[in-house]
Write an enzyme that holds these catalytic residues in place. Structure first.
Site, PDB file in Angstrom:
ATOM      1  N   LYS A 187       0.824  -1.212   0.000  1.00 43.65           N
ATOM      2  CA  LYS A 187       0.000   0.000   0.000  1.00 43.65           C
ATOM      3  C   LYS A 187       0.866   1.273   0.000  1.00 43.65           C
ATOM      4  CE  LYS A 187      -3.737  -2.378  -0.324  1.00 43.65           C
ATOM      5  NZ  LYS A 187      -4.272  -3.291   0.625  1.00 43.65           N
TER       6      LYS A 187
HETATM    7  C1  LIG Z   1      -5.428  -4.352   0.947  1.00 44.20           C
HETATM    8  C2  LIG Z   1      -6.893  -4.217   1.007  1.00 44.20           C
HETATM    9  C3  LIG Z   1      -7.620  -4.533   2.154  1.00 44.20           C
HETATM   10  C4  LIG Z   1      -7.039  -5.257   3.320  1.00 44.20           C
HETATM   11  O1  LIG Z   1      -6.034  -4.579   3.945  1.00 44.20           O
HETATM   12  P1  LIG Z   1      -5.221  -5.308   5.098  1.00 44.20           P
HETATM   13  O2  LIG Z   1      -4.486  -4.199   5.766  1.00 44.20           O
HETATM   14  O3  LIG Z   1      -4.306  -6.285   4.423  1.00 44.20           O
HETATM   15  O4  LIG Z   1      -6.184  -5.972   5.996  1.00 44.20           O
HETATM   16  C5  LIG Z   1      -8.977  -4.232   2.184  1.00 44.20           C
HETATM   17  N1  LIG Z   1      -9.594  -3.678   1.138  1.00 44.20           N
HETATM   18  C6  LIG Z   1      -8.935  -3.396  -0.008  1.00 44.20           C
HETATM   19  C7  LIG Z   1      -9.671  -2.745  -1.125  1.00 44.20           C
HETATM   20  C8  LIG Z   1      -7.572  -3.679  -0.116  1.00 44.20           C
HETATM   21  O5  LIG Z   1      -6.923  -3.436  -1.262  1.00 44.20           O
END
Ligand SMILES: *Cc1c(COP(=O)(O)O)cnc(C)c1O
Length: 388
Positions: A187
């Site tokens: 991210k």
């Molecule tokens: C990455 C992601 C998540 C989950 O995030 P985590 O921190 O890994 O729990 C949820 N929603 C979307 C759209 C994502 O891309």
């Protein structure tokens, strides 16, 4: 094949520098490694960065979304409307609380949840709309809020992709709605694993209790010199806290965010320029009223313009040593959801048809100009080598 890179260009390597490494070492030596002073600092810094009302750091965005549903008392018998064009976690958390995910198809340009489809999906059991800011492009928040208010339900934001982003000049995370951010390795801001929940401080207070065993008070204060040993468990809560090791990474990342965002913007602009006038590609839409985080650069193949499909396009990119990915396999097409609810791909035709022709290009702040050019050359070469 015209141009082949010598080394494979990974789709999305984590962005970690010496400063992050030093911060982790310092935390490890500080004698406080779990939730403590650095997490408090990270929460305050994040809240200030988005200009929000409050923020609590958690172990993941999934945890933040789960808590969002819990603090709104959503459970068995309830329905939550969400988008199929997302990572499965957005829907999984609805299952976790025993509620029913109801999908609403997406808009053809942004691939964000369609307000018209949401409106059509509302029943007397609907309790919430869980909107995702796909690829970092904010969903149509004002319209969704209007629908939610009229129906007497809440709007929750899966903001996993959308830091930093803004809708009509308002930063995502600055409002009273609960918004869940992800700091997973790929991210825009990463703490390896982690998440942040922003929104109304009263809701956050409940989420913080439910996110730490249902205990009133937190571990850090309990062990502070002179403070009482007493605590009470007011609910069978979860273990969703963020550690100071993670928060120390987050604090460093936050300071570099503006620069990284500027680079993402530059790379996306170069892609737009390179592919904008090539008839076989549809560029990611960016509406005038938003600032996107450019978390992803999803490119779509225009049907009938090439002799190959998306899968073959992606294979030929890999042969040219360029890593790509696909966001997303629509949630209703995964076996669990398809089997449990009897969905067919065409039940959400916009999501299903876009999935067939979409793939994401590398987009991160450490791409050099040469690497960006390699990606562009490879895309154009695959296209020109495979006419319809
Ligand atoms: C990455 C992601 C998540 C989950 O995030 P985590 O921190 O890994 O729990 C949820 N929603 C979307 C759209 C994502 O891309």
């Amino acid at each position: 094949m015209k141009t082949i890179r010598k080394e494979f260009l990974p789709f999305s390597p984590p962005s970690i520098g010496d400063e992050e490494i030093e911060a982790v070492v310092e935390t490890l030596k500080s004698k406080w490694i779990t939730t403590g002073p650095r997490t408090k600092q990270f929460e305050a810094a994040f809240r200030d960065h988005v200009g929000g009302q409050g923020a609590i750091a958690l172990s993941s965005c999934t945890a933040a979304l789960h808590l969002s549903l819990l603090v709104h008392d959503i459970g068995p018998g309830d329905e939550v409307i969400t988008t199929p064009m997302t990572f499965a976690a957005s829907a999984n958390v609805i299952e976790h609380v025993g509620a029913t995910p109801v999908f609403a198809d997406v808009e053809a340009d942004t691939l964000n949840i369609s307000p018209a489809a949401v409106e059509a999906a509302i029943t007397d059991r609907t309790r919430a709309i869980l909107a995702v800011h796909y690829a970092g492009h904010p969903a149509e928040l004002d319209t969704l809020q209007e629908i939610a208010t009229r129906a007497g339900i809440v709007l929750i934001e899966d903001a996993a992709h959308s830091f930093p982003a803004a809708y009509k000049g308002r930063a995502i995370g600055s409002g009273a709605n609960l918004a869940a951010f992800s700091f997973y390795a790929t991210k825009n801001l990463t703490t390896a694993e982690g998440g942040m929940l922003t929104g109304d401080p009263a809701l956050l207070k409940r989420a913080a209790v439910l996110g730490l065993h249902g205990m009133v008070g937190d571990a850090w204060r309990r062990y502070e010199a002179g403070s009482p040993w007493f605590y009470e468990v007011v609910a069978p809560g979860y273990k969703y806290n963020m550690t100071d090791i993670q928060s120390s990474i987050g604090l460093v990342q936050l300071r570099g965010m503006d620069e990284k965002h500027a680079r993402r913007y530059e790379v996306a602009s170069r892609y737009n320029e390179a592919f904008g006038s090539v008839g076989c590609f549809e560029l990611p839409a960016v509406r005038a009223e938003v600032e996107t985080s450019w978390h992803l650069y999803p490119l779509r193949l225009v049907p009938g313009m090439l002799g190959i499909d998306r899968d073959e396009f992606v294979r030929q990119m890999a042969k040219r040593n360029i890593g790509t990915s696909v966001h997303f396999i629509p949630v209703h097409m995964h076996p669990f959801y398809a089997n449990k609810y009897g969905y067919k791909p065409e039940d959400f035709p916009v999501a299903a048809s876009n999935f067939q022709r979409i793939f994401s290009l590398p987009l991160h702040p450490h791409l050099t100009d040469e690497e960006v050019q390699d990606v562009i050359d490879a895309v154009l070469d695959v296209a020109s080598s495979n006419p319809a």
